[in-house]
Write an enzyme that holds these catalytic residues in place. Structure first.
Site, PDB file in Angstrom:
ATOM      1  N   HIS A 163       0.836  -1.216   0.000  1.00 59.13           N
ATOM      2  CA  HIS A 163       0.000   0.000   0.000  1.00 59.13           C
ATOM      3  C   HIS A 163       0.863   1.256   0.000  1.00 59.13           C
ATOM      4  O   HIS A 163       0.420   2.308   0.443  1.00 59.13           O
ATOM      5  CB  HIS A 163      -0.949   0.049   1.203  1.00 59.13           C
ATOM      6  N   SER A 212      15.240  21.212 -16.662  1.00 59.26           N
ATOM      7  CA  SER A 212      14.075  22.068 -16.841  1.00 59.26           C
ATOM      8  C   SER A 212      14.525  23.348 -17.521  1.00 59.26           C
ATOM      9  O   SER A 212      15.621  23.844 -17.269  1.00 59.26           O
ATOM     10  CB  SER A 212      13.457  22.383 -15.484  1.00 59.26           C
ATOM     11  N   GLU A 265       9.656   8.422 -16.892  1.00 66.61           N
ATOM     12  CA  GLU A 265       8.289   8.944 -17.038  1.00 66.61           C
ATOM     13  C   GLU A 265       7.717   8.529 -18.388  1.00 66.61           C
ATOM     14  O   GLU A 265       6.534   8.194 -18.500  1.00 66.61           O
ATOM     15  CB  GLU A 265       8.290  10.456 -16.888  1.00 66.61           C
ATOM     16  N   LYS A 316      16.777  21.477 -11.533  1.00 66.88           N
ATOM     17  CA  LYS A 316      16.032  20.242 -11.774  1.00 66.88           C
ATOM     18  C   LYS A 316      16.819  19.195 -12.536  1.00 66.88           C
ATOM     19  O   LYS A 316      17.565  19.491 -13.469  1.00 66.88           O
ATOM     20  CB  LYS A 316      14.765  20.564 -12.571  1.00 66.88           C
TER      21      LYS A 316
END
Ligand code: ARG
Length: 457
Positions: A156, A277, A290, A283
């Site tokens: 979980h 970024s 992704e 970043k």
């Protein structure tokens, strides 16, 4: 006479329909399969006396020359080339003249395209398989290199029990192993030859289908011509196979994206597999993972697209079936790019064992206390309840389970002895789980050995 079917028509095709109908924009990549199928078919026609030896030789040589043009990138596709079959036959005619007009005797584009796609797939499957194997190897190598590293295991997404980092890595090896096995299994159903089914009813010239199958590397013949010209099951299976593989890749990506966050900090992606970024200079984003997660939408979509196309089709060939190719090619292209990238992410992944160790909270050991009580003869349910009280007590005091004293434990149950703190040890908890498939070092080593045997090391 540029069309293969112009004879009965008075008017030219509507220009928009011509574009709508054409598949050459994507089925050109079947050229090698199409030409291999035609070469085998020319030889089969020669054997039944439809082609003379000279004609068959001219056709075979001509087809090989056309293939060389494709290989070299010099083949010019004309606007009138409806599909790859038309293009190859048109060019063959330009090169060798009259005998080219005999090649299509007793054959239809219906059995031709069904054969081409299967041949093409038989060529692509080993490539896919090698890519999956490459990722499996990266996982095993990493698991072996970091065998001593402990991390929290989650259910979980809540901290559950300590595990070896290698155990987590290997969990993905076994998902991919099932993918490899599924691929091998479906390959048997790809290797079924439709050629000789003609348009729908079968070849009328007694063509030797067994010889065609042997020459083209098919293991079996299709049993029914009506079924054979419309059977796209093996494409649907391949697309399902890919969708499930993609689901596994997506789950791997999701875990790693999470573990690479500043908050977890368990792992760090190599610069080669990260991007920055345009506005925030600090970043470093896991775009590789992704996209590995994001491509799942496309790959699952391709499966659904084909199944939707197949549903409700009338018997034998319908032009709807031309819609089988773009989803297939798109899925193959996606995976052939993605799999080596995910393997690269794994191979270059930096591990931060100290961050994993820092995340090992005392409550990950609660089960050890319950198991301790079991070994003292307390029924597990009762032990579970007692340890729940210990967790609550520690929570109230703002301390860990290891900080409670023997007296604290005794106040909850007389079955706790002086040795209770001995079980509150992460490595011990891991080594307890030495059953096959468990997270103990020896069990994970056994997994790694089994995995290496599968990889043929
Ligand atoms: N381009 C077609 C396809 O991919 C080839 C088969 C055409 N057959 C036909 N009867 N028009 O399905």
């Amino acid at each position: 006479m540029s069309k293969l079917w112009g004879g009965r028509f008075d008017k030219p095709t509507d220009t928009l329909l011509e574009r709508f109908n054409a598949s050459i924009g994507f089925d050109w990549r079947l050229y090698a399969a199409d030409i291999a199928g035609s070469i085998a078919y020319a030889r089969a026609l020669e054997r039944v006396g439809i082609l003379t030896t000279d004609e068959a030789m001219a056709i075979v040589d001509g087809l090989q020359a056309v293939k060389a043009e494709f290989d070299a990138g010099t083949f010019t596709i004309l606007p009138s080339d409806e599909d790859i079959h038309t293009a190859v036959e048109r060019r063959l005619g330009e090169r060798i003249g009259a005998p080219a007009g005999k090649l299509h005797t007793g054959r239809s584009r219906n059995d031709q395209v069904a054969t081409d796609v299967r041949l093409y797939l038989l060529g692509q499957i080993p490539v896919l398989r090698d890519h999956v194997r490459g990722l499996q190897r990266a996982l095993v190598d990493k698991a072996e290199a970091h065998l001593g590293v402990l991390m929290p295991g989650y259910t979980h997404l809540q901290p559950a029990q300590p595990i070896l980092f290698s155990h987590w890595l290997m969990s993905f090896f076994w998902m991919l192993q099932r993918d490899v096995e599924r691929l091998d299994d479906l390959t048997r159903r790809v290797a079924v030859l439709p050629l000789g089914s003609a348009a729908l009813a079968g070849n009328p010239f007694g063509i030797d289908r067994d010889a065609l199958a042997a020459e083209l590397g098919f293991a079996r013949l299709s049993e029914n011509s009506l079924d054979a010209v419309s059977d796209r099951d093996c494409i649907a299976e391949l697309l399902f196979w890919a969708a499930l593989l993609q689901t596994h890749l997506s789950r791997l990506a999701e875990d790693l994206i999470l573990y690479a966050t500043a908050e977890f900090g368990f792992v760090e992606l190599d610069d080669a597999y990260s991007t920055g970024s345009s506005i925030m200079p600090q970043k470093k984003n896991p775009d590789s993972l992704e996209l590995a997660r994001g491509k799942t939408g496309r790959v699952v979509g391709n499966l659904v697209a084909l199944l939707t196309t197949l549903k409700g089709l009338p018997s034998s060939y319908d032009k709807d079936l031309q819609e089988d190719k773009e989803p297939l090619f798109d899925t193959l292209d996606t995976l052939e790019l993605e799999l080596p990238i995910v393997a690269g992410v794994i191979r270059t992944l930096r591990i931060h064992p100290e961050r994993m160790a820092a995340a090992l909270r005392d409550d990950l050991l609660a089960t050890e206390l319950a198991d301790y009580l079991v070994r003292q003869g307390v029924p597990f349910r009762q032990g579970h309840h007692i340890v729940g009280q210990a967790v609550r007590l520690a929570g109230e005091r703002g301390c860990g389970l290891r900080d409670l004293t023997v007296d604290d434990y005794r106040s909850l149950s007389p079955y706790f002895g002086d040795d209770v703190h001995g079980v509150l040890d992460f490595r011990r908890a891991i080594e307890q789980r030495s059953v096959p498939g468990g997270t103990a070092t020896a069990a994970v080593k056994a997994q790694i050995e089994a995995a290496k045997a599968l990889l043929g090391e």
